[in-house]
Design a protein around this motif. Structure first.
Motif, PDB file in Angstrom:
ATOM      1  N   HIS A 139       0.829  -1.215   0.000  1.00  0.00           N
ATOM      2  CA  HIS A 139       0.000   0.000   0.000  1.00  0.00           C
ATOM      3  C   HIS A 139       0.860   1.261   0.000  1.00  0.00           C
ATOM      4  N   TYR A 140       2.091   1.169   0.524  1.00  0.00           N
ATOM      5  CA  TYR A 140       2.972   2.337   0.573  1.00  0.00           C
ATOM      6  C   TYR A 140       3.629   2.625  -0.771  1.00  0.00           C
ATOM      7  N   GLY A 141       3.599   1.664  -1.678  1.00  0.00           N
ATOM      8  CA  GLY A 141       4.187   1.865  -2.994  1.00  0.00           C
ATOM      9  C   GLY A 141       5.698   1.942  -2.941  1.00  0.00           C
ATOM     10  N   ARG A 142       6.278   2.678  -3.893  1.00  0.00           N
ATOM     11  CA  ARG A 142       7.743   2.754  -4.026  1.00  0.00           C
ATOM     12  C   ARG A 142       8.426   3.340  -2.797  1.00  0.00           C
ATOM     13  N   GLU A 143       7.686   4.079  -1.982  1.00  0.00           N
ATOM     14  CA  GLU A 143       8.284   4.701  -0.799  1.00  0.00           C
ATOM     15  C   GLU A 143       8.813   3.670   0.192  1.00  0.00           C
ATOM     16  N   LEU A 182      11.169 -10.658  -2.873  1.00  0.00           N
ATOM     17  CA  LEU A 182       9.838 -10.855  -3.455  1.00  0.00           C
ATOM     18  C   LEU A 182       8.977  -9.619  -3.247  1.00  0.00           C
ATOM     19  N   LEU A 183       9.041  -9.042  -2.068  1.00  0.00           N
ATOM     20  CA  LEU A 183       8.250  -7.843  -1.778  1.00  0.00           C
ATOM     21  C   LEU A 183       8.693  -6.670  -2.650  1.00  0.00           C
ATOM     22  N   ILE A 184      10.000  -6.505  -2.792  1.00  0.00           N
ATOM     23  CA  ILE A 184      10.517  -5.411  -3.628  1.00  0.00           C
ATOM     24  C   ILE A 184      10.039  -5.594  -5.066  1.00  0.00           C
ATOM     25  N   HIS A 185      10.103  -6.833  -5.541  1.00  0.00           N
ATOM     26  CA  HIS A 185       9.633  -7.108  -6.904  1.00  0.00           C
ATOM     27  C   HIS A 185       8.144  -6.800  -7.038  1.00  0.00           C
ATOM     28  N   ARG A 186       7.350  -7.182  -6.043  1.00  0.00           N
ATOM     29  CA  ARG A 186       5.908  -6.938  -6.105  1.00  0.00           C
ATOM     30  C   ARG A 186       5.588  -5.445  -6.118  1.00  0.00           C
ATOM     31  N   VAL A 187       6.381  -4.669  -5.389  1.00  0.00           N
ATOM     32  CA  VAL A 187       6.194  -3.214  -5.401  1.00  0.00           C
ATOM     33  C   VAL A 187       6.494  -2.663  -6.792  1.00  0.00           C
ATOM     34  N   ARG A 211       8.095   4.254 -25.805  1.00  0.00           N
ATOM     35  CA  ARG A 211       7.721   4.249 -24.393  1.00  0.00           C
ATOM     36  C   ARG A 211       7.159   2.887 -23.992  1.00  0.00           C
ATOM     37  N   GLY A 212       6.383   2.279 -24.859  1.00  0.00           N
ATOM     38  CA  GLY A 212       5.858   0.949 -24.590  1.00  0.00           C
ATOM     39  C   GLY A 212       6.970  -0.069 -24.425  1.00  0.00           C
ATOM     40  N   ALA A 213       7.986   0.009 -25.291  1.00  0.00           N
ATOM     41  CA  ALA A 213       9.125  -0.911 -25.197  1.00  0.00           C
ATOM     42  C   ALA A 213       9.927  -0.660 -23.922  1.00  0.00           C
ATOM     43  N   ILE A 214      10.009   0.593 -23.514  1.00  0.00           N
ATOM     44  CA  ILE A 214      10.709   0.919 -22.263  1.00  0.00           C
ATOM     45  C   ILE A 214       9.983   0.290 -21.077  1.00  0.00           C
ATOM     46  N   LEU A 215       8.653   0.318 -21.107  1.00  0.00           N
ATOM     47  CA  LEU A 215       7.881  -0.300 -20.027  1.00  0.00           C
ATOM     48  C   LEU A 215       8.107  -1.810 -20.001  1.00  0.00           C
ATOM     49  N   VAL A 216       8.204  -2.430 -21.166  1.00  0.00           N
ATOM     50  CA  VAL A 216       8.508  -3.862 -21.220  1.00  0.00           C
ATOM     51  C   VAL A 216       9.868  -4.128 -20.563  1.00  0.00           C
ATOM     52  N   ALA A 217      10.844  -3.286 -20.858  1.00  0.00           N
ATOM     53  CA  ALA A 217      12.186  -3.451 -20.289  1.00  0.00           C
ATOM     54  C   ALA A 217      12.184  -3.235 -18.777  1.00  0.00           C
ATOM     55  N   LYS A 218      11.291  -2.369 -18.299  1.00  0.00           N
ATOM     56  CA  LYS A 218      11.258  -2.087 -16.861  1.00  0.00           C
ATOM     57  C   LYS A 218      10.746  -3.272 -16.057  1.00  0.00           C
ATOM     58  N   TYR A 219      10.151  -4.241 -16.717  1.00  0.00           N
ATOM     59  CA  TYR A 219       9.773  -5.457 -15.996  1.00  0.00           C
ATOM     60  C   TYR A 219      11.024  -6.129 -15.433  1.00  0.00           C
ATOM     61  N   GLN A 220      12.070  -6.209 -16.238  1.00  0.00           N
ATOM     62  CA  GLN A 220      13.319  -6.835 -15.815  1.00  0.00           C
ATOM     63  C   GLN A 220      14.265  -5.831 -15.169  1.00  0.00           C
ATOM     64  N   PHE A 221      14.162  -4.563 -15.575  1.00  0.00           N
ATOM     65  CA  PHE A 221      15.063  -3.518 -15.074  1.00  0.00           C
ATOM     66  C   PHE A 221      14.226  -2.354 -14.511  1.00  0.00           C
ATOM     67  N   PRO A 222      13.667  -2.535 -13.307  1.00  0.00           N
ATOM     68  CA  PRO A 222      12.773  -1.507 -12.752  1.00  0.00           C
ATOM     69  C   PRO A 222      13.439  -0.160 -12.523  1.00  0.00           C
ATOM     70  N   ASP A 223      14.766  -0.170 -12.346  1.00  0.00           N
ATOM     71  CA  ASP A 223      15.492   1.093 -12.123  1.00  0.00           C
ATOM     72  C   ASP A 223      16.178   1.575 -13.402  1.00  0.00           C
ATOM     73  N   LEU A 224      15.612   1.206 -14.519  1.00  0.00           N
ATOM     74  CA  LEU A 224      16.172   1.575 -15.813  1.00  0.00           C
ATOM     75  C   LEU A 224      16.394   3.081 -15.925  1.00  0.00           C
ATOM     76  N   ASN A 225      17.584   3.452 -16.431  1.00  0.00           N
ATOM     77  CA  ASN A 225      17.919   4.867 -16.619  1.00  0.00           C
ATOM     78  C   ASN A 225      17.309   5.326 -17.948  1.00  0.00           C
ATOM     79  N   VAL A 226      16.072   5.775 -17.888  1.00  0.00           N
ATOM     80  CA  VAL A 226      15.345   6.147 -19.101  1.00  0.00           C
ATOM     81  C   VAL A 226      15.970   7.353 -19.815  1.00  0.00           C
ATOM     82  N   PRO A 227      16.356   8.425 -19.112  1.00  0.00           N
ATOM     83  CA  PRO A 227      16.982   9.561 -19.813  1.00  0.00           C
ATOM     84  C   PRO A 227      18.215   9.160 -20.610  1.00  0.00           C
ATOM     85  N   SER A 228      19.044   8.268 -20.046  1.00  0.00           N
ATOM     86  CA  SER A 228      20.233   7.816 -20.765  1.00  0.00           C
ATOM     87  C   SER A 228      19.850   7.048 -22.022  1.00  0.00           C
ATOM     88  N   LEU A 229      18.828   6.215 -21.897  1.00  0.00           N
ATOM     89  CA  LEU A 229      18.361   5.437 -23.055  1.00  0.00           C
ATOM     90  C   LEU A 229      17.843   6.370 -24.149  1.00  0.00           C
TER      91      LEU A 229
END
Length: 297
Positions: A31-35, A58-63, A85-103
């Protein structure tokens, strides 16, 4: 302070052997989300019990996955969802902390290199040759068949880093560049293939017939940039005994492309017997499921 006390109390219950207690604790922490992630990471660092570390992971992944679901929902509700943007979201499944600006910076550099080589006097085939020369010769992108079933080829960030991908990741890169540079190349839904069609957008103004296939000048394979003629494609369709061929020449919507990308990724995880990941990808697909009923974005 009350919130901090509650979080501390919940964190102390993560190692409770009762699964029902853990499930209740997990739901409250989610319920607290990413925080809540820094708290979980800090707890992981001071924990030496492997089973407890796995619960925290497991909890971190679920968040992260919960957040990703919300992002997918926002993306699919967009009036004009961006393919990259859609492809970036697909990548964030495996890389949740993906550096989007760099990409995006890497992507824009590729766009600039292609733009510098284009001009208004190039024929359609010459335009595609410019794309192919930059992508496959200069950047040395290498395509891998979907049958290789390797998840890493589905993530756009790894394509830019390793210069290797499959038809979908290389295809998304190709299509996104075409869109920004006003090149009328679109994905079409050929059976068992993911290829592009160069569509003459002026055809409808000059032609009296209504056959959409005549608008297509040629096809491009995103794995290697190879160009195919209409005759090549017709021969392929006859070879596999395909029916309802008119449907195969209509451009795919952005959502449909991402849906098919997720579909292949789920198959990949199932092939590797990673059922939990496959199920989660199915959940992301369900968010886009309404595209099956909608012909346009």
């Amino acid at each position: 302070m009350q919130q901090n006390n509650e979080i501390s109390a919940l964190l102390q219950l993560i190692d409770d052997p009762d699964d029902e207690v853990f499930d209740t604790v997990a739901e409250k922490l989610l319920h607290y989300g990413r925080e809540i992630i820094p708290n979980l990471e800090q707890l992981w660092e001071v924990t030496h019990d492997q089973s407890l570390q796995e619960r925290i992971e497991l909890l971190i992944h679920r968040v992260h996955f919960q957040d990703l679901q919300h992002e997918f929902l926002d993306w699919t509700k967009s009036k004009h969802p961006e393919l990259l943007r859609g492809a970036i979201l697909v990548a964030k499944y495996q890389f949740p902390d993906l550096n989007v600006p760099s990409l995006l910076t890497q992507f824009d550099q590729i766009r600039r290199n292609i733009w510098l080589e284009l001009n208004n006097y190039l024929t359609p085939l010459e335009q595609v040759n410019v794309f192919n020369s930059i992508l496959y010769n200069y950047y040395k992108l290498q395509g891998h068949e979907l049958t290789e079933r390797d998840p890493k080829f589905f993530f756009i960030n790894q394509v830019l880093e390793s210069k290797q991908g499959n038809a979908y990741t290389l295809g998304v890169l190709y299509l996104s560049l075409c869109e920004l540079l006003d090149i009328p190349v679109f994905a079409v839904d050929l059976p068992r293939q993911f290829v592009f069609a160069y569509i003459d957008t002026l055809h409808q103004f000059f032609a009296t017939d209504k056959e959409g296939t005549q608008q297509i000048q040629f096809y491009v394979d995103p794995i290697n940039g190879v160009v195919y003629t209409q005759k090549d494609v017709d021969t392929y369709l006859r070879k596999i005994n395909a029916h309802d061929t008119e449907l195969y020449f209509k451009p795919l919507t952005t959502k449909r492309v991402v849906y098919k990308m997720l579909e292949e990724l789920a198959l990949c995880y199932r092939y590797k017997r990673e059922e939990q990941k496959a199920e989660e990808i199915q959940q992301l697909m369900s968010i886009l499921a309404d595209i099956e009923k909608k012909p346009t974005d």
